[in-house]
Design a protein around this motif. Structure first.
Motif, mmCIF file in Angstrom:
data_model
loop_
_atom_site.group_PDB
_atom_site.id
_atom_site.type_symbol
_atom_site.label_atom_id
_atom_site.label_comp_id
_atom_site.label_asym_id
_atom_site.label_seq_id
_atom_site.Cartn_x
_atom_site.Cartn_y
_atom_site.Cartn_z
ATOM 1 N N LEU A 48 0.850 -1.191 0.000
ATOM 2 C CA LEU A 48 0.000 0.000 0.000
ATOM 3 C C LEU A 48 0.884 1.240 0.000
ATOM 4 C CD1 LEU A 48 -2.862 1.259 0.263
ATOM 5 C CD2 LEU A 48 -2.543 1.157 2.741
ATOM 6 N N GLU A 51 -3.344 6.041 0.510
ATOM 7 C CA GLU A 51 -4.713 5.740 0.933
ATOM 8 C C GLU A 51 -5.444 7.019 1.307
ATOM 9 O OE1 GLU A 51 -5.338 4.104 4.840
ATOM 10 O OE2 GLU A 51 -6.877 2.735 4.102
ATOM 11 N N SER A 98 -7.601 -0.037 -5.182
ATOM 12 C CA SER A 98 -8.425 -0.905 -4.348
ATOM 13 C C SER A 98 -9.329 -0.053 -3.478
ATOM 14 C CB SER A 98 -7.541 -1.792 -3.470
ATOM 15 O OG SER A 98 -8.317 -2.651 -2.661
ATOM 16 N N ILE A 100 -12.299 -0.582 -0.098
ATOM 17 C CA ILE A 100 -12.743 -1.520 0.914
ATOM 18 C C ILE A 100 -13.938 -0.936 1.654
ATOM 19 C CG2 ILE A 100 -11.267 -0.692 2.798
ATOM 20 C CD1 ILE A 100 -10.663 -3.714 3.362
ATOM 21 N N LEU A 105 -7.528 0.042 4.324
ATOM 22 C CA LEU A 105 -6.880 -0.924 3.459
ATOM 23 C C LEU A 105 -5.704 -1.548 4.201
ATOM 24 C CD1 LEU A 105 -6.860 1.201 0.193
ATOM 25 C CD2 LEU A 105 -8.173 -0.895 0.557
ATOM 26 N N GLY A 109 -1.367 -5.927 0.320
ATOM 27 C CA GLY A 109 -2.584 -6.231 -0.402
ATOM 28 C C GLY A 109 -2.969 -7.691 -0.363
ATOM 29 N N GLY A 114 -11.460 -6.603 0.063
ATOM 30 C CA GLY A 114 -11.725 -5.411 -0.717
ATOM 31 C C GLY A 114 -11.918 -5.737 -2.179
#
Length: 126
Positions: A48, A51, A98, A100, A105, A109, A114
């Motif tokens: 990630l 975000e 992505s 969720i 998140l 991953g 998600g």
């Protein structure tokens, strides 16, 4: 929920690139709580890197991209973007968006958690 990424390609170190992720099937009532971008370098896990949440908090970034990348979204939340500036060869990888419903998140991953796009390849040459 369907997510489709675009904007990847081959660029040189120091260039800029903007990735897009178009979403459908997740209206306001779907309960999306967070959305973001992951990067998967060759032979590595899906990490990630950016975000943003629906809770009004500021976006968060991994140390590897902080100050160079910026995440944003449309006012209706249907698309999210990743502006990549001053790219480096180590930014090479497949980039996934992505979303969720519930919480944040995960930092690594998990395709089972998600919703995911198919990914877009970014290659940075030195």
């Amino acid at each position: 929920v369907q997510l489709v990424e675009s904007g990847g390609g081959l660029v040189q170190a120091g260039d800029s690139l903007r990735l897009s992720c178009k979403g459908s099937g997740h209206g306001p009532g779907f309960g999306i709580t967070a959305m973001g971008w992951y990067r998967q370098a060759p032979g590595k896990q899906r990490e990630l890197i950016a975000e943003m949440t629906n809770g009004g908090r500021s976006p968060s970034y991994s140390d590897s991209v902080k100050g160079r990348f910026s995440i944003s979204r449309d006012s209706d939340g249907s698309s999210i973007y990743l502006q990549m500036n001053s790219v480096k060869p180590e930014d090479t990888g497949v980039y996934f968006c992505s979303v969720i419903a519930g919480g944040h998140l995960p930092p690594i991953g998990d395709p089972g958690r998600g919703y995911w796009g198919q990914g877009t390849q970014v290659t940075v040459s030195s």
